[in-house]
Scaffold this active site. Sequence first.
Site, short mmCIF file in Angstrom:
data_model
loop_
_atom_site.label_atom_id
_atom_site.label_comp_id
_atom_site.label_asym_id
_atom_site.label_seq_id
_atom_site.Cartn_x
_atom_site.Cartn_y
_atom_site.Cartn_z
N ALA A 35 0.82 -1.21 0.00
CA ALA A 35 0.00 0.00 0.00
C ALA A 35 0.85 1.26 0.00
CB ALA A 35 -0.93 0.00 1.21
N SER A 37 4.14 1.80 -0.75
CA SER A 37 4.93 2.04 -1.97
C SER A 37 4.02 2.28 -3.17
CB SER A 37 5.89 0.88 -2.24
OG SER A 37 5.20 -0.35 -2.35
N TYR A 104 -1.43 -14.74 1.67
CA TYR A 104 -0.27 -14.03 2.19
C TYR A 104 0.77 -15.01 2.72
CZ TYR A 104 -3.03 -9.74 2.09
OH TYR A 104 -3.78 -8.67 1.70
N ASP A 105 2.04 -14.69 2.51
CA ASP A 105 3.16 -15.44 3.08
C ASP A 105 4.15 -14.40 3.61
OD1 ASP A 105 5.05 -17.29 3.81
OD2 ASP A 105 5.74 -17.68 1.77
N ARG A 106 3.82 -13.82 4.75
CA ARG A 106 4.60 -12.69 5.25
C ARG A 106 5.06 -12.87 6.69
NH1 ARG A 106 -0.46 -8.69 4.64
NH2 ARG A 106 1.14 -7.10 4.26
N TYR A 168 -8.50 -1.46 6.19
CA TYR A 168 -8.68 -2.66 7.02
C TYR A 168 -8.53 -3.93 6.20
CZ TYR A 168 -10.97 -6.19 9.88
OH TYR A 168 -11.24 -7.33 10.59
N ARG A 169 -7.79 -4.90 6.78
CA ARG A 169 -7.59 -6.20 6.17
C ARG A 169 -7.99 -7.29 7.16
NH1 ARG A 169 -7.52 -3.46 2.44
NH2 ARG A 169 -6.01 -3.27 0.74
N GLY A 230 -16.37 3.15 -2.93
CA GLY A 230 -16.32 2.15 -3.99
C GLY A 230 -16.80 2.70 -5.32
N ASP A 261 -5.13 2.54 -3.34
CA ASP A 261 -3.82 3.20 -3.21
C ASP A 261 -3.63 4.24 -4.30
OD1 ASP A 261 -3.37 1.35 -1.16
OD2 ASP A 261 -2.41 -0.07 -2.53
#
Length: 319
Positions: A35, A37, A104-106, A168-169, A230, A261
């Site tokens: 977000a 960057s 996600y793999d963070r 929010y995620r 939206g 973004d």
Amino acid sequence: MSSLVTFGETMLRLSPAAGNRIETATQLNFRTAGAESNVAIAASNLGCEATWTSKLPDSPLGRRVTREIRSHDVETSVTWTDEGRQGTYYIEKGGEPRGTNVIYDRSDAAIRTATPDELTDGIDLAATDAVYTSGITPALSEQLAETTTAMLERSRDAGATTVFDLNYRAKLWSPAAARARCTSLLETVDIAVIAARDARTVLERTGSDEAIARDISSTYDPAVVVLTQGDEGAIAVDTDGTLHDQRAFPAETTDPIGTGDAFVGGFLAHYLENGDVSGALEYGSATAALKRTLEGDLAILTPGEVEAVIDDPDGGIAR
């Protein structure tokens, strides 16, 4: 030229071609995405002097991130570390009823241990017009939650405009956890950007979108509250209580990820230069529409393209 500093995590985005499954794919597209960057790149492409600051592993994957961000004329101010890893995420795009899935793999990403001193090393906040981050950043770790608070406070003390997108995620934290952290952050913010759905889910606001925007404005007293809606567009309330209403521009959607973004990057590029909320909403909405036509998270656009969308008398969706 206005200057913008953003801080947060940028991941590597890997995705098979639309309609393919990750478990059977033999090729993946390889991009960067985050977000903060994304906002810096959009703003830079639209004439803002942008810097992204973060913490990355000193590895080929970490260097891949900075190489791509710098290729879009964004300065990078990175603390390199031998600990932690480079976060990634996977997107599997599919039509209805399957839809698009994000994986996600963070875990243990290097950014999770970033301190305020690391993120401000080499950054002159007193010479910066605005500092931006999103609600994704404090969701990643307790250390980053503390760092986000300190960064916004330092930035405001230095005279920079502070900008926070709640963003929010649900895969990162619960509405209650986000509410507990983000309500305190909103007290240190000059510009708050909040999706109408997040205002209801996270901040537990009810009523019309205008009532919600005014309620948030009176509660936290930022200079500007932007409520994104939206496909309907966006509204904003400024310090004197003026309501600004902006329609969405139509777009043939290739990839919607990163649209929010792009909106923020376009809004800030215009607002920091002109101080005009209505014009910034229009500019952000046009930027968001153009982003939807592009594959990947990044808004690779020119000011002329944004202005052409704005100048098209049939470009807006009637409210």
